[in-house]
Write a protein that holds these residues in place. Structure first.
Motif, PDB file in Angstrom:
ATOM      1  N   ARG A 533       0.829  -1.201   0.000  1.00 46.94           N
ATOM      2  CA  ARG A 533       0.000   0.000   0.000  1.00 46.94           C
ATOM      3  C   ARG A 533       0.870   1.260   0.000  1.00 46.94           C
ATOM      4  O   ARG A 533       0.578   2.234  -0.701  1.00 46.94           O
ATOM      5  CB  ARG A 533      -0.920  -0.004   1.214  1.00 46.94           C
ATOM      6  CG  ARG A 533      -1.873   1.187   1.270  1.00 46.94           C
ATOM      7  CD  ARG A 533      -2.752   1.102   2.504  1.00 46.94           C
ATOM      8  NE  ARG A 533      -3.530  -0.136   2.505  1.00 46.94           N
ATOM      9  CZ  ARG A 533      -4.227  -0.566   3.553  1.00 46.94           C
ATOM     10  NH1 ARG A 533      -4.223   0.122   4.687  1.00 46.94           N
ATOM     11  NH2 ARG A 533      -4.922  -1.683   3.472  1.00 46.94           N
ATOM     12  N   LEU A 534       1.954   1.241   0.773  1.00 48.81           N
ATOM     13  CA  LEU A 534       2.836   2.410   0.821  1.00 48.81           C
ATOM     14  C   LEU A 534       3.528   2.625  -0.517  1.00 48.81           C
ATOM     15  O   LEU A 534       3.708   3.765  -0.953  1.00 48.81           O
ATOM     16  CB  LEU A 534       3.870   2.236   1.938  1.00 48.81           C
ATOM     17  CG  LEU A 534       3.311   2.292   3.368  1.00 48.81           C
ATOM     18  CD1 LEU A 534       4.413   2.028   4.376  1.00 48.81           C
ATOM     19  CD2 LEU A 534       2.667   3.654   3.638  1.00 48.81           C
ATOM     20  N   HIS A 535       3.926   1.545  -1.174  1.00 49.37           N
ATOM     21  CA  HIS A 535       4.547   1.683  -2.499  1.00 49.37           C
ATOM     22  C   HIS A 535       3.554   2.290  -3.493  1.00 49.37           C
ATOM     23  O   HIS A 535       3.930   3.107  -4.343  1.00 49.37           O
ATOM     24  CB  HIS A 535       5.036   0.322  -2.994  1.00 49.37           C
ATOM     25  CG  HIS A 535       6.396  -0.053  -2.485  1.00 49.37           C
ATOM     26  ND1 HIS A 535       7.540   0.601  -2.862  1.00 49.37           N
ATOM     27  CD2 HIS A 535       6.778  -1.022  -1.608  1.00 49.37           C
ATOM     28  CE1 HIS A 535       8.587   0.039  -2.267  1.00 49.37           C
ATOM     29  NE2 HIS A 535       8.155  -0.943  -1.505  1.00 49.37           N
ATOM     30  N   ALA A 536       2.285   1.861  -3.398  1.00 49.40           N
ATOM     31  CA  ALA A 536       1.267   2.415  -4.297  1.00 49.40           C
ATOM     32  C   ALA A 536       1.062   3.902  -4.026  1.00 49.40           C
ATOM     33  O   ALA A 536       0.935   4.709  -4.964  1.00 49.40           O
ATOM     34  CB  ALA A 536      -0.045   1.649  -4.130  1.00 49.40           C
ATOM     35  N   GLN A 537       1.017   4.307  -2.765  1.00 49.71           N
ATOM     36  CA  GLN A 537       0.871   5.725  -2.414  1.00 49.71           C
ATOM     37  C   GLN A 537       2.081   6.524  -2.892  1.00 49.71           C
ATOM     38  O   GLN A 537       1.939   7.656  -3.374  1.00 49.71           O
ATOM     39  CB  GLN A 537       0.700   5.861  -0.900  1.00 49.71           C
ATOM     40  CG  GLN A 537      -0.599   5.275  -0.374  1.00 49.71           C
ATOM     41  CD  GLN A 537      -0.653   5.266   1.141  1.00 49.71           C
ATOM     42  OE1 GLN A 537       0.322   5.623   1.814  1.00 49.71           O
ATOM     43  NE2 GLN A 537      -1.796   4.854   1.698  1.00 49.71           N
ATOM     44  N   LEU A 538       3.247   5.920  -2.764  1.00 48.49           N
ATOM     45  CA  LEU A 538       4.469   6.599  -3.194  1.00 48.49           C
ATOM     46  C   LEU A 538       4.478   6.818  -4.704  1.00 48.49           C
ATOM     47  O   LEU A 538       4.906   7.873  -5.197  1.00 48.49           O
ATOM     48  CB  LEU A 538       5.675   5.761  -2.771  1.00 48.49           C
ATOM     49  CG  LEU A 538       7.066   6.329  -3.037  1.00 48.49           C
ATOM     50  CD1 LEU A 538       7.240   7.670  -2.351  1.00 48.49           C
ATOM     51  CD2 LEU A 538       8.133   5.349  -2.556  1.00 48.49           C
ATOM     52  N   ARG A 539       3.945   5.859  -5.429  1.00 46.70           N
ATOM     53  CA  ARG A 539       3.905   5.994  -6.883  1.00 46.70           C
ATOM     54  C   ARG A 539       2.930   7.086  -7.312  1.00 46.70           C
ATOM     55  O   ARG A 539       3.153   7.770  -8.311  1.00 46.70           O
ATOM     56  CB  ARG A 539       3.519   4.649  -7.504  1.00 46.70           C
ATOM     57  CG  ARG A 539       3.653   4.620  -9.012  1.00 46.70           C
ATOM     58  CD  ARG A 539       3.432   3.212  -9.541  1.00 46.70           C
ATOM     59  NE  ARG A 539       3.483   3.177 -10.990  1.00 46.70           N
ATOM     60  CZ  ARG A 539       3.285   2.089 -11.723  1.00 46.70           C
ATOM     61  NH1 ARG A 539       3.042   0.934 -11.107  1.00 46.70           N
ATOM     62  NH2 ARG A 539       3.332   2.135 -13.036  1.00 46.70           N
ATOM     63  N   ARG A 540       1.856   7.263  -6.534  1.00 50.71           N
ATOM     64  CA  ARG A 540       0.929   8.356  -6.842  1.00 50.71           C
ATOM     65  C   ARG A 540       1.552   9.709  -6.497  1.00 50.71           C
ATOM     66  O   ARG A 540       1.337  10.700  -7.203  1.00 50.71           O
ATOM     67  CB  ARG A 540      -0.379   8.157  -6.066  1.00 50.71           C
ATOM     68  CG  ARG A 540      -1.238   7.011  -6.595  1.00 50.71           C
ATOM     69  CD  ARG A 540      -2.650   7.074  -6.031  1.00 50.71           C
ATOM     70  NE  ARG A 540      -2.657   6.847  -4.585  1.00 50.71           N
ATOM     71  CZ  ARG A 540      -2.791   5.647  -4.038  1.00 50.71           C
ATOM     72  NH1 ARG A 540      -2.914   4.570  -4.814  1.00 50.71           N
ATOM     73  NH2 ARG A 540      -2.816   5.517  -2.731  1.00 50.71           N
ATOM     74  N   ALA A 541       2.323   9.743  -5.415  1.00 50.82           N
ATOM     75  CA  ALA A 541       2.942  11.009  -5.005  1.00 50.82           C
ATOM     76  C   ALA A 541       4.067  11.422  -5.948  1.00 50.82           C
ATOM     77  O   ALA A 541       4.248  12.605  -6.238  1.00 50.82           O
ATOM     78  CB  ALA A 541       3.478  10.882  -3.580  1.00 50.82           C
ATOM     79  N   VAL A 542       4.807  10.431  -6.424  1.00 48.20           N
ATOM     80  CA  VAL A 542       5.895  10.695  -7.375  1.00 48.20           C
ATOM     81  C   VAL A 542       5.621   9.838  -8.604  1.00 48.20           C
ATOM     82  O   VAL A 542       6.025   8.668  -8.665  1.00 48.20           O
ATOM     83  CB  VAL A 542       7.274  10.359  -6.779  1.00 48.20           C
ATOM     84  CG1 VAL A 542       8.373  10.693  -7.783  1.00 48.20           C
ATOM     85  CG2 VAL A 542       7.502  11.107  -5.479  1.00 48.20           C
ATOM     86  N   PRO A 543       4.889  10.371  -9.586  1.00 46.32           N
ATOM     87  CA  PRO A 543       4.469   9.567 -10.742  1.00 46.32           C
ATOM     88  C   PRO A 543       5.653   8.979 -11.494  1.00 46.32           C
ATOM     89  O   PRO A 543       6.758   9.535 -11.509  1.00 46.32           O
ATOM     90  CB  PRO A 543       3.704  10.571 -11.605  1.00 46.32           C
ATOM     91  CG  PRO A 543       3.266  11.642 -10.657  1.00 46.32           C
ATOM     92  CD  PRO A 543       4.376  11.753  -9.651  1.00 46.32           C
TER      93      PRO A 543
END
Length: 568
Positions: A533-543
């Motif tokens: 979940r954190l990796h997914a959030q990180l990918r949204r924050a830094v496309p």
């Protein structure tokens, strides 16, 4: 029971508390015919069963003992244990021989032999009042023919004792004979044991070792049939097919994930041997014989010592298991021969390098390294940081009920597959490009534990349960990760040719990916959120692409973003 006669052999060993309780419960119903015991692997099911058999023989309640087990090696193991308790059994009786030797109290056979000649075993079981011990009785559900054969062979037996190391459930059309069932919520059937002794009970009583799970992530890269190079992390959320391919690629012996984890396990064995367990050994569990042979070569390259290679088609396989059990070799590589029932008390480490992930197989595999000899021993299981295995590891640490459910689905796209689902789809070809490994976290008490600050003195206590905190143990594994990586890089499988320009560019971000995974682990420990979940959030924050495929610039931005969240 009839009036007792003089004991027929040497005095029985002192039984553990659970064995006495299970025996008392059995004897509380003198005319009991069927009895199912579910006891965690390594807790002493064999001793309990033979103590019961010996008591019934002494009391003249039975005249013969028949043991049915999964493999030929276990036949010898059962016969040796029985002989030590004064119950001599024939471990070599074949279907080609009719009667049981009159100077013995019975015999040991396999489920396959029973299925081949059920009528013969029925005649043997009914010729005298017999106690039939069905070891790992879930094997009677391996096929309809086996279940039918067991039912036909032992329907008329005077008494039947069923043993299993793990709970099980069964579909309505595959019910195992002589097991009592209750309706399950999903329409199947769940077994109802007459006596249950779980892992948590055994750990509390000091019967088994405490076990920790060291999860190793990594990035797998492969070229698909269209010529595209795809990269995926073992621990990041992805589609079912992508994650299964990443898992399968990581297990490829030509990549760097396997030698890295073998090096890490070798370090662990060394420290166990220096910390009060001088004969500590490890098992490498492979998916098939080809992988097992390749893994054996890697073990020799990494450790400098050839492992014991145990394959089912090797006529000396049983002798090799026995030699490893009593020997001093550091590692053994096998497929399934030591995954169930085989007793190797000095094995304290397990490298899970197989794509099998059923709850039953996982519990039996882990059961090979938890048998306690003293309170100063612990076990470590090294495994890929993939959700199915992490879910099974977490479940093993919790109280088990009579049903082992599959790991819960988080979405339809997440990985929840059996061994067969890891095979490529028809017509699909994937070529290994690269696969690396890095320590992710330690699973303890159902939570992912990341590294904590550690002093040099702490290393002296590795392997002593209760001395180091889970965080400190995780720190030790993390500290040795770079050494394991260097040792893995020296194997032939990973150094046969220089990397291409594309590979060199991708590898330039390898340290950044490891640093990013470490920071995500710290954030997960602080927030309680799953890594995926954190990796997914990180990918949204830094496309950008997933971190497994991202370039250096994207990785640097994501690292900086996580550091801001951590307040670093």
């Amino acid at each position: 029971m009839a009036a007792p006669r003089e004991q027929m052999g040497p005095p029985l060993p002192r039984l553990r508390a659970w064995q006495r309780d299970a025996l008392d419960r059995y004897l509380s119903e003198p005319r009991r015919r069927d009895y199912l015991v579910t006891a965690t692997p390594g807790s002493g099911k064999t001793t309990f069963a033979l103590a019961l058999a010996r008591g019934l023989l002494d009391e003249r309640a039975i005249d013969r003992v028949i043991v049915v087990c999964p493999t030929d090696h276990l036949r010898t193991q059962w016969a040796d244990a029985a002989d030590a308790l004064g119950v001599p059994l024939d471990a070599s009786l074949t279907n080609a021989v009719g009667p049981v030797r009159p100077d013995l109290r019975g015999y040991v056979t396999t489920y396959a032999q029973v299925a081949a000649k059920a009528a013969l075993h029925a005649a043997r079981a009914s010729a005298k009042r017999s106690l039939v011990i069905l070891d790992e009785v879930h094997h009677a559900g391996d096929g309809l023919s086996w279940g039918d054969a067991v039912a036909a062979a032992f329907e008329l037996a005077a008494r039947r004792l069923c043993l299993t190391g793990t709970p099980f459930r069964t579909r309505p059309d595959e019910r195992i004979p002589f097991v009592r069932y209750a309706d399950d919520a999903d329409g199947g059937w769940r077994s109802e044991a007459d006596f249950t002794y779980g892992y948590r009970d055994a750990l509390r009583d000091g019967v088994v070792r405490p076990v920790v799970f060291a999860a190793y992530t990594g990035t797998s890269r492969w070229r698909n049939s269209a010529g595209e190079v795809i990269a995926a992390s073992l621990s990041e959320t992805s589609t079912k097919r992508t994650e299964s391919t990443a898992w399968r690629t990581a297990l490829n012996p030509r990549g760097k994930w396997v030698p890295h984890v073998i090096a890490a396990m070798d370090e662990r064995i060394t420290h166990l041997r220096q910390s009060g367990m001088p004969d500590a050994g490890g098992l490498v569990l492979a998916s098939d014989q080809d992988d097992a042979r390749a893994y054996a070569e890697i073990v020799e390259q990494v450790t400098g010592e050839a492992p014991v290679l145990i394959l089912s088609d090797d006529p000396k396989a049983s002798e090799k298991i026995s030699a490893f059990t009593t020997g001093t070799q550091r590692m053994a590589v096998c497929v399934r021969m030591v995954s169930e029932g085989v007793d190797v008390p000095r094995a304290a480490c397990l490298a899970w390098m197989t794509s099998y992930r059923t709850p039953l197989f996982f519990a039996q595999g882990v059961g090979r390294v938890v048998r306690a000899r003293s309170t100063r021993e612990s076990a470590t299981v090294f495994l890929p940081a993939v959700r199915p295995l992490l879910a099974l590891a977490a479940e093993l640490e919790h109280e088990r009920n009579h049903v082992i459910p599959p790991p819960p689905d988080q979405s339809d796209d997440l990985l929840d597959v059996d061994r067969e689902d890891l095979e490529p789809a028809e017509g699909e070809t994937n070529e290994l490009v690269d696969a690396d490994a890095s320590f992710a976290h330690l699973l303890h008490g159902g939570r992912a534990v990341v590294a904590a600050p550690l002093t040099e003195e702490d290393e002296d206590f590795l392997g002593l349960p209760g001395i180091l905190s889970p965080e400190q143990t995780a720190a030790l594994l993390a500290r040795r990760d770079s050494a394991a990586r260097r040792r893995a890089s020296g194997t032939d499988a990973t150094s046969s040719s220089p990397p291409s320009g594309e590979a060199a560019a991708w590898r330039a971000g390898a340290e950044l990916r490891r640093e990013l995974n470490r920071l995500v682990g710290l954030l997960a420990a602080r927030t309680g959120s799953p890594h995926g979940r954190l990796h997914a959030q990180l990918r949204r924050a830094v496309p950008g692409p997933a971190s497994a495929a991202a370039g250096v610039d994207v990785l640097e931005k994501r690292r900086d973003h996580v550091m801001e969240l951590l307040g670093a």
